[in-house]
Design a protein around this motif. Structure first.
Motif, PDB file in Angstrom:
ATOM      1  N   ALA A 166     -69.952-122.801 -66.045  1.00 22.00           N
ATOM      2  CA  ALA A 166     -70.013-123.733 -64.917  1.00 22.00           C
ATOM      3  C   ALA A 166     -70.231-122.990 -63.608  1.00 22.00           C
ATOM      4  N   THR A 179     -73.816-122.357 -63.374  1.00 20.43           N
ATOM      5  CA  THR A 179     -74.468-123.622 -63.030  1.00 20.43           C
ATOM      6  C   THR A 179     -74.417-123.861 -61.521  1.00 20.43           C
ATOM      7  N   THR A 181     -77.482-123.843 -58.808  1.00 18.37           N
ATOM      8  CA  THR A 181     -77.691-125.053 -58.020  1.00 18.37           C
ATOM      9  C   THR A 181     -77.750-124.732 -56.527  1.00 18.37           C
ATOM     10  N   THR A 199     -80.163-128.431 -63.674  1.00 21.36           N
ATOM     11  CA  THR A 199     -79.978-127.015 -63.992  1.00 21.36           C
ATOM     12  C   THR A 199     -79.620-126.815 -65.461  1.00 21.36           C
ATOM     13  N   SER A 200     -79.169-127.877 -66.151  1.00 23.91           N
ATOM     14  CA  SER A 200     -78.817-127.710 -67.564  1.00 23.91           C
ATOM     15  C   SER A 200     -80.035-127.246 -68.368  1.00 23.91           C
ATOM     16  N   SER A 229     -80.634-123.550 -69.710  1.00 20.95           N
ATOM     17  CA  SER A 229     -80.081-123.057 -70.977  1.00 20.95           C
ATOM     18  C   SER A 229     -81.197-122.866 -71.998  1.00 20.95           C
ATOM     19  N   ASP A 255     -75.609-120.942 -68.709  1.00 21.95           N
ATOM     20  CA  ASP A 255     -74.937-121.854 -67.786  1.00 21.95           C
ATOM     21  C   ASP A 255     -73.997-122.721 -68.626  1.00 21.95           C
ATOM     22  N   THR A 297     -74.260-125.651 -69.977  1.00 21.30           N
ATOM     23  CA  THR A 297     -74.899-126.166 -71.191  1.00 21.30           C
ATOM     24  C   THR A 297     -75.187-125.031 -72.171  1.00 21.30           C
ATOM     25  N   TYR A 305     -69.182-131.467 -66.217  1.00 24.19           N
ATOM     26  CA  TYR A 305     -70.266-131.907 -65.325  1.00 24.19           C
ATOM     27  C   TYR A 305     -69.837-133.120 -64.500  1.00 24.19           C
TER      28      TYR A 305
END
Lengths: 231, 240
Positions: free
Chosen positions: B17, B20, B24, B168-169, B172, B178, B180, B204
């Protein structure tokens, strides 16, 4: 300008494009159904229905599409199997990627369609509904005769947006091995070792869908608004 | 139900996370810096600037992010000799760079559309007043149009940030770990898909709604002295 030599893989991209449009249309149909259901839930007299509709739009819009697709395709079958095993049954389930993709994309964009229909419903003048009720029309009749015919018109721009985002989201289904446009491009890119060529060609096809959709949407909106335009 | 696997993997998921969030924010920051000049170019009467800005925005908003990501990450390999010659191949070899690069270009296109919408509704009177005081060009833009447009664009920009966070997932898929990506790896090892994907989904959700809450506060503060309705829904952004 660069020219695109597709080394005989053009037909594959074309088939992928057809598959993408099919998945998109099926998912859009489902999204509209979920959207109407969701909007009905949001305005329902029943607290449980309102709560459930709220939960639906909140969760779907707060979790990435990719996670939801993986959850439906890999998670749901194992969940059902685990539950069956707990009850003493031996069960094996394999979801068809087309079905899993259509259901997931339909479910996700159903949440966006819910908001579109909610806004469209709010745009209908209250007086008309009151007038219809004063004539003695029941709930269902009011929805069928007064609400739905006008809601469509108010909902069209929003639904057009949902469609354009939805069709792009179908690219994610390539990750669960459905041979749509994105996966066809991927296969061709690997076989020819020309990744840029094929992903660029695929992107132009997606762009084509977007541009055609924009044009069609303009037409449909003009057609739907023809009764309300004045001098 | 046995939830041991969820507790065991929680630290690794939270590490994911962090990546992530990092991706972001980096992309949002770079994307915003790019979006301002693009939105200006899109609005100038000069064709040489307007047309490229239009094509750029149409392309990045009209094609799936996944294709864009593959185009940069895998597609750059097709130009390796050239990129090597220019001395940037070491960047395109890295999944992390490709991810931030693509997400930046992508969010910049959406943000430029939001800013364009906001700049168009800056009250004409304010622009005319500034002009009559002798401001023009960049000064007028910097002092009057941009600050006003930014405030008008904030609700739509918040949406864009949330969509980017979720988008952003996709990184992966190009091997980055990240949130995901970590979930997918643990699923591959343990084969407990629904427990991990639901946990990742909940993380999320928490990040998303914390962010939404904070930015709603910010919006209210920024418009407190105006008591006007912030213009929501500018630019029709519903994600990618």
């Amino acid at each position: 300008m660069m020219s695109l030599d597709l080394h005989g893989y053009g037909w594959m991209l074309w088939q992928g494009l057809e598959r993408t449009i099919m998945v998109g249309l099926a998912a859009m149909g489902l999204a509209v159904a979920f959207g109407l259901l969701g909007a009905w839930g949001k305005f329902s007299r029943y607290r449980a229905a309102r709560w459930f509709a709220g939960l639906y739009t909140t969760v779907v819009r707060g979790v990435p599409e990719l996670i939801l697709i993986l959850l439906v395709y890999y998670g749901v079958p194992t969940l059902v199997q685990d539950l069956a095993a707990g009850a003493g049954h031996d069960l094996r389930i394999d979801l068809n990627p087309f079905v899993a993709g259509v259901i997931t994309i339909g479910l996700i964009y159903g949440a966006f369609a819910t908001e579109v229909f909610r806004g469209a419903f709010l745009a209908i003048p209250r007086g008309q509904i009151e007038a219809a009720r004063a004539f003695g029309m029941g709930h269902v009749l009011v929805v069928r005769r007064v609400v739905l015919p006008q809601m469509w018109r108010f909902a069209l721009p929003g639904l057009g947006n949902v469609w354009m985002v939805l069709i792009k989201a179908t690219a994610l289904i390539s990750l669960i091995q459905l041979d749509e446009l994105m996966r066809s491009a991927d296969i061709a890119a690997r076989a020819t070792r020309l990744p840029f060529t094929f992903f660029f060609a695929a992107s132009l096809l997606y762009l084509g869908i977007t541009v055609v959709s924009m044009l069609v949407q303009g037409r449909i909106e003009a057609w739907a608004d023809r009764g309300s335009r004045q001098g | 139900m046995d939830l041991a696997i969820v507790w065991e993997s929680l630290p690794r998921l939270l590490e994911g996370a962090v990546l992530t969030l990092e991706i972001t924010f980096l992309s949002l920051l770079a994307g915003f810096c790019l979006a301002v000049p693009v939105a200006m170019a899109r609005l100038t009467p000069r064709r040489m600037l307007r047309v490229p800005a239009y094509v750029y925005m149409l392309y990045f908003r009209g094609t799936p992010l996944l294709v864009q990501l593959f185009l940069v990450y895998y597609g750059s390999g097709q130009f390796q000799p050239f990129l090597d010659q220019v001395g940037v191949w070491f960047l395109f070899r890295e999944a992390y760079f490709c991810a931030v690069f693509t997400l930046t270009l992508n969010t910049a296109a959406y943000t430029a559309e939001i800013l364009r919408g906001a700049m168009l509704v800056v009250p004409r009177g304010e622009v005319e007043a500034a002009r009559s005081l002798g401001m023009s060009g960049l000064l007028l833009f910097r002092r009057i149009i941009l600050p006003k447009a930014l405030r008008l664009a904030l609700p739509a920009y918040t949406n864009e940030a949330v969509f980017l966070l979720q988008a952003t997932s996709l990184v992966s898929i190009i091997t980055l770990l990240d949130l995901t990506g970590v979930a997918r790896i643990i699923v591959a090892q343990s084969f407990e898909p629904y427990k991990l994907y639901i946990t990742a989904g909940l993380i999320y959700l928490v990040i998303t709604y914390t962010f939404v809450l904070v930015s709603r506060r910010l919006e209210r503060r920024l418009s407190a002295h105006l008591r006007e309705q912030p213009a929501g829904g500018i630019g029709n952004v519903v994600g990618r």
